[in-house]
Write a protein that holds these residues in place. Structure first.
Motif, PDB file in Angstrom:
ATOM      1  N   ASP A  50       0.834  -1.245   0.003  1.00  0.00           N
ATOM      2  CA  ASP A  50      -0.018  -0.066  -0.043  1.00  0.00           C
ATOM      3  C   ASP A  50       0.782   1.139   0.035  1.00  0.00           C
ATOM      4  O   ASP A  50       0.729   2.275  -0.762  1.00  0.00           O
ATOM      5  N   MET A  51       2.001   1.356   0.971  1.00  0.00           N
ATOM      6  CA  MET A  51       2.805   2.474   0.947  1.00  0.00           C
ATOM      7  C   MET A  51       3.519   2.629  -0.336  1.00  0.00           C
ATOM      8  O   MET A  51       3.597   3.530  -0.953  1.00  0.00           O
ATOM      9  N   GLN A  52       3.759   1.613  -0.954  1.00  0.00           N
ATOM     10  CA  GLN A  52       4.812   1.695  -2.350  1.00  0.00           C
ATOM     11  C   GLN A  52       3.965   2.089  -3.285  1.00  0.00           C
ATOM     12  O   GLN A  52       4.234   3.121  -4.069  1.00  0.00           O
ATOM     13  N   ILE A  53       2.760   1.952  -3.223  1.00  0.00           N
ATOM     14  CA  ILE A  53       1.485   2.342  -4.304  1.00  0.00           C
ATOM     15  C   ILE A  53       1.490   3.813  -4.041  1.00  0.00           C
ATOM     16  O   ILE A  53       1.263   4.662  -5.194  1.00  0.00           O
ATOM     17  N   SER A  62      10.654  10.151  -9.514  1.00  0.00           N
ATOM     18  CA  SER A  62      11.856  10.771  -8.832  1.00  0.00           C
ATOM     19  C   SER A  62      12.548   9.983  -7.834  1.00  0.00           C
ATOM     20  O   SER A  62      13.560  10.379  -7.304  1.00  0.00           O
ATOM     21  N   LEU A  63      11.946   8.918  -7.520  1.00  0.00           N
ATOM     22  CA  LEU A  63      12.692   7.934  -6.296  1.00  0.00           C
ATOM     23  C   LEU A  63      13.051   6.564  -7.234  1.00  0.00           C
ATOM     24  O   LEU A  63      12.213   6.004  -8.024  1.00  0.00           O
ATOM     25  N   SER A  64      14.219   6.202  -6.818  1.00  0.00           N
ATOM     26  CA  SER A  64      14.645   4.701  -7.519  1.00  0.00           C
ATOM     27  C   SER A  64      14.033   3.680  -6.754  1.00  0.00           C
ATOM     28  O   SER A  64      13.366   3.864  -5.745  1.00  0.00           O
ATOM     29  N   GLU A  65      14.113   2.260  -7.255  1.00  0.00           N
ATOM     30  CA  GLU A  65      13.432   1.389  -6.636  1.00  0.00           C
ATOM     31  C   GLU A  65      14.082   1.139  -5.299  1.00  0.00           C
ATOM     32  O   GLU A  65      13.392   0.997  -4.182  1.00  0.00           O
ATOM     33  N   ASP A  66      15.486   1.433  -5.015  1.00  0.00           N
ATOM     34  CA  ASP A  66      16.081   1.231  -3.847  1.00  0.00           C
ATOM     35  C   ASP A  66      15.502   2.268  -2.927  1.00  0.00           C
ATOM     36  O   ASP A  66      15.549   1.884  -1.628  1.00  0.00           O
ATOM     37  N   GLU A  67      15.690   3.657  -3.315  1.00  0.00           N
ATOM     38  CA  GLU A  67      15.133   4.492  -2.422  1.00  0.00           C
ATOM     39  C   GLU A  67      13.671   4.430  -1.890  1.00  0.00           C
ATOM     40  O   GLU A  67      13.501   4.582  -0.927  1.00  0.00           O
ATOM     41  N   ASP A  70      13.796   1.705   0.666  1.00  0.00           N
ATOM     42  CA  ASP A  70      14.266   2.352   1.936  1.00  0.00           C
ATOM     43  C   ASP A  70      13.255   3.233   2.636  1.00  0.00           C
ATOM     44  O   ASP A  70      13.063   3.015   3.873  1.00  0.00           O
ATOM     45  N   LEU A  71      12.476   4.110   1.961  1.00  0.00           N
ATOM     46  CA  LEU A  71      11.578   5.080   2.568  1.00  0.00           C
ATOM     47  C   LEU A  71      10.564   4.321   3.094  1.00  0.00           C
ATOM     48  O   LEU A  71       9.886   4.324   4.046  1.00  0.00           O
ATOM     49  N   VAL A  72      10.087   3.165   2.353  1.00  0.00           N
ATOM     50  CA  VAL A  72       8.766   2.491   3.019  1.00  0.00           C
ATOM     51  C   VAL A  72       9.119   1.660   4.198  1.00  0.00           C
ATOM     52  O   VAL A  72       8.487   1.583   4.879  1.00  0.00           O
ATOM     53  N   GLU A  73      10.371   0.866   4.105  1.00  0.00           N
ATOM     54  CA  GLU A  73      10.960   0.543   5.466  1.00  0.00           C
ATOM     55  C   GLU A  73      10.949   1.328   6.683  1.00  0.00           C
ATOM     56  O   GLU A  73      10.608   1.193   7.712  1.00  0.00           O
TER      57      GLU A  73
END
Length: 90
Positions: A50-53, A62-67, A70-73
């Motif tokens: 949900d957060m990733q969506i 504007s954010l990479s998949e890794d960013e 990390d942000l979701v975590e």
């Protein structure tokens, strides 16, 4: 997603929804609103998915998949989400 939430809302309902942003709004009201927005699949849990969506809709590319991961975590840790699940109202 937000546009869909407000698509068929009259002014009185809209004002009630906006009241969640008031400094005087109870914590429970703010949490209910947060779940209404971020619980994309409506299962009662704000999951990592949900957060990733929501972050993808807000941040676009504007954010990479890794960013993004990390942000979701970080959000899950700070909000007290479980390792495997997510954040619930219980």
């Amino acid at each position: 997603r937000l546009v869909r939430m407000y698509a068929n809302v009259n002014f009185k309902e809209f004002a009630k929804l906006l009241s969640a942003f008031s400094d005087r709004a109870p914590r429970d009201t703010k949490l209910e609103y947060m779940f209404m927005v971020y619980d994309v699949d409506g299962d009662g849990v704000v999951s990592r998915e949900d957060m990733q969506i929501m972050l993808t809709q807000l941040a676009g590319s504007s954010l990479s998949e890794d960013e993004m991961r990390d942000l979701v975590e970080q959000v899950m840790i700070k909000a007290g989400g479980s390792q495997q699940g997510g954040i619930d109202l219980a």
